[in-house]
Design an enzyme around this catalytic site. Structure first.
Site, PDB file in Angstrom:
ATOM      1  N   ASP A 180      -2.753   5.622  -2.684  1.00  0.00           N
ATOM      2  CA  ASP A 180      -2.061   4.485  -2.075  1.00  0.00           C
ATOM      3  C   ASP A 180      -1.415   3.701  -3.223  1.00  0.00           C
ATOM      4  O   ASP A 180      -2.023   3.562  -4.303  1.00  0.00           O
ATOM      5  CB  ASP A 180      -3.038   3.559  -1.343  1.00  0.00           C
ATOM      6  CG  ASP A 180      -3.473   4.079   0.029  1.00  0.00           C
ATOM      7  OD1 ASP A 180      -3.130   5.216   0.388  1.00  0.00           O
ATOM      8  OD2 ASP A 180      -4.182   3.316   0.729  1.00  0.00           O
ATOM      9  N   ASP A 238      -5.791  -4.794  -6.033  1.00  0.00           N
ATOM     10  CA  ASP A 238      -5.281  -6.164  -6.085  1.00  0.00           C
ATOM     11  C   ASP A 238      -6.216  -7.232  -5.509  1.00  0.00           C
ATOM     12  O   ASP A 238      -5.794  -8.369  -5.268  1.00  0.00           O
ATOM     13  CB  ASP A 238      -3.870  -6.249  -5.477  1.00  0.00           C
ATOM     14  CG  ASP A 238      -3.746  -5.605  -4.115  1.00  0.00           C
ATOM     15  OD1 ASP A 238      -4.754  -5.089  -3.610  1.00  0.00           O
ATOM     16  OD2 ASP A 238      -2.637  -5.616  -3.559  1.00  0.00           O
ATOM     17  N   CYS A 297      -0.782  -7.889  -0.897  1.00  0.00           N
ATOM     18  CA  CYS A 297      -0.727  -6.712  -0.023  1.00  0.00           C
ATOM     19  C   CYS A 297       0.467  -6.765   0.925  1.00  0.00           C
ATOM     20  O   CYS A 297       1.075  -5.729   1.223  1.00  0.00           O
ATOM     21  CB  CYS A 297      -1.977  -6.629   0.832  1.00  0.00           C
ATOM     22  SG  CYS A 297      -3.501  -6.412  -0.079  1.00  0.00           S
ATOM     23  N   HIS A 329      -7.697  -0.294  -3.268  1.00  0.00           N
ATOM     24  CA  HIS A 329      -6.604  -1.137  -3.752  1.00  0.00           C
ATOM     25  C   HIS A 329      -7.115  -2.093  -4.834  1.00  0.00           C
ATOM     26  O   HIS A 329      -8.109  -2.784  -4.652  1.00  0.00           O
ATOM     27  CB  HIS A 329      -5.906  -1.885  -2.611  1.00  0.00           C
ATOM     28  CG  HIS A 329      -5.489  -0.938  -1.515  1.00  0.00           C
ATOM     29  ND1 HIS A 329      -5.305  -1.332  -0.214  1.00  0.00           N
ATOM     30  CD2 HIS A 329      -5.217   0.400  -1.541  1.00  0.00           C
ATOM     31  CE1 HIS A 329      -4.945  -0.275   0.505  1.00  0.00           C
ATOM     32  NE2 HIS A 329      -4.892   0.788  -0.277  1.00  0.00           N
ATOM     33  N   ASP A 354       0.824  -1.214   0.000  1.00  0.00           N
ATOM     34  CA  ASP A 354       0.000   0.000   0.000  1.00  0.00           C
ATOM     35  C   ASP A 354       0.853   1.258   0.000  1.00  0.00           C
ATOM     36  O   ASP A 354       0.397   2.321  -0.409  1.00  0.00           O
ATOM     37  CB  ASP A 354      -0.897   0.027   1.250  1.00  0.00           C
ATOM     38  CG  ASP A 354      -1.782  -1.195   1.356  1.00  0.00           C
ATOM     39  OD1 ASP A 354      -1.855  -1.969   0.382  1.00  0.00           O
ATOM     40  OD2 ASP A 354      -2.390  -1.390   2.427  1.00  0.00           O
TER      41      ASP A 354
HETATM   42  N1  ABU Z   1      -6.297  -4.146   0.715  1.00  0.00           N
HETATM   43  C1  ABU Z   1      -7.024  -4.806  -0.281  1.00  0.00           C
HETATM   44  C2  ABU Z   1      -8.487  -4.975   0.090  1.00  0.00           C
HETATM   45  C3  ABU Z   1      -9.371  -4.955  -1.098  1.00  0.00           C
HETATM   46  C4  ABU Z   1     -10.723  -5.585  -0.881  1.00  0.00           C
HETATM   47  O1  ABU Z   1     -11.164  -5.736   0.242  1.00  0.00           O
HETATM   48  O2  ABU Z   1     -11.375  -5.967  -1.844  1.00  0.00           O
END
Ligand code: ABU
Length: 376
Positions: free
Chosen positions: A197, A250, A356, A248, A111
């Site tokens: 981020d 990913d 992450c 995020h 992040d």
């Molecule tokens: N830090 C990634 C979390 C993304 C999500 O909860 O889909």
């Protein structure tokens, strides 16, 4: 005769063979505080108060065991693994423009930092509790700076994180309003300051994909574009309108190897944005239903069940997955990947899974063009 120094910092995409990586650590972690950029909630739907203060020792120990195990597995594949410094995240912060009761953790370097080619970029961050999260990584950054003469180090502008950087009513919008607003892509952070981020980006050689989200605003993407495009990169913004709390990229859009992107069936791309990928020969492959439903995720975990997609590629044909995510293993194995299975559930409540919790610093390979048919 001069001898070329091999680069220590070189990573152009998410899948080339991995040589060096940072794995996070849970020491000194605290529960994430309530702040304008975050409203943590218990996962049981009780609406009960979210804990405050340090994470209990057994939770830190459990997460550290899984992180340490991941580090050993990666070393077994010949990867150099480094770790951030221990840090006390339980302390409050009083800055000229904001205050926060405590910080968060050092589990998710993804992040905070991104390697793009020979450059390490420190993100602005979007939450007060994470403003100083770059500090435990600074000894590592200095290591690369001191030992790789071609390494470029950039710290993005620091945002004020003052009250007016946030749209605080965002958290109280009813579902109907979120639905009505879904194509406006306005979230808890306003559009005045540069905010991003690092985990909202995904690297594809000469092309960088950035998600507009709760943690990356349009000014943040503008900054990245102006910073990266003079270096010959192309920055593409993507949107996932059905993700009402995007944070995020990913767990939503995960390239696995040239030509193949894992996509989230609950979070399709905004209509028309798929053309960039399809016109350049990429297949969009929907991830299977995760093995754990949202309400079964760990009590303090603030991420979605789609952590199942938060995999770490260590080569174009080798992917590290959480050990309970059997539907994901099956899909990847059917597609010819070697799947390395590791336990990681105790890390989930620290904000992520395998992608992450890592930051790749060096992979083999260079700035390939995977989008020869980009228009404009
Ligand atoms: N830090 C990634 C979390 C993304 C999500 O909860 O889909």
């Amino acid at each position: 005769m001069t001898t070329a120094v091999p680069p220590l910092v070189n990573a152009w995409n998410e899948w080339d063979p991995l040589e060096e990586i940072i794995v996070g650590r849970a020491d000194g972690a605290a529960f994430e505080p309530v702040e304008p950029g975050s409203r943590p909630q218990l996962r049981d739907g009780s609406g009960g108060p979210f804990p405050t203060g340090p994470k209990p020792d057994d939770m830190v120990k459990g997460a550290n065991e899984e992180l340490d195990h991941l580090a050993e597995v990666l070393k077994g594949y010949g990867v150099t693994v480094r770790r951030p410094e221990a840090f006390d995240y339980t302390t409050s912060v009083k800055a000229p423009t904001f205050e926060v009761s405590n910080q968060y953790c050092g589990v998710c370097p993804r992040d905070v930092l991104i390697t793009i080619g020979n450059e390490i970029i420190e993100a602005t961050m979007s939450r007060r509790a994470r403003f100083f999260e770059y500090l435990p990584y600074r000894p590592l950054i200095y290591h690369y700076w001191n030992n790789d003469p071609k390494m470029v180090w950039t710290a993005a502008p620091k945002p004020s994180m003052a009250d007016d950087m946030y749209r605080q009513e965002f958290w109280d919008w009813p579902l109907e309003k979120r639905h009505a607003e879904m194509h406006n892509f306005e979230f808890c952070v306003t559009q005045d300051e540069v905010v991003f981020d690092a985990a909202d980006m995904s690297r594809f050689g000469r092309d960088v994909i950035v998600q507009e989200s709760m943690t990356t605003n349009r000014q943040g993407i503008n900054w990245l574009r102006r910073h990266l495009e003079p270096k010959g990169l192309r920055v593409h913004t993507v949107h996932f309108p059905l993700d009402f709390f995007p944070s995020h990229i990913d767990c939503t859009f995960v390239p696995l190897r040239p030509g193949l992107i894992l996509t989230n069936p609950d979070r399709p791309l905004r209509e028309g944005e798929e053309r960039l990928f399809l016109d350049n020969g990429w297949e969009l492959l929907d991830a299977p239903t995760p093995s754990t439903d949202n309400h079964e995720m760990p009590l303090y975990c603030q991420s979605s069940k789609w952590l199942s997609m938060n995999v770490l590629s260590i080569a174009p044909d080798v992917v590290v997955c959480e050990e309970q995510e059997k539907p994901m293993h099956d899909l990847l194995e059917e597609r010819g990947f070697e799947v390395v299975k590791v336990p990681f559930r105790k890390v989930y409540e620290y904000g992520g899974s395998l992608h992450c919790a890592t930051w790749d610093v060096r992979r083999t390979g260079g700035a390939e063009d995977y989008f020869p048919n980009v228009k404009g």
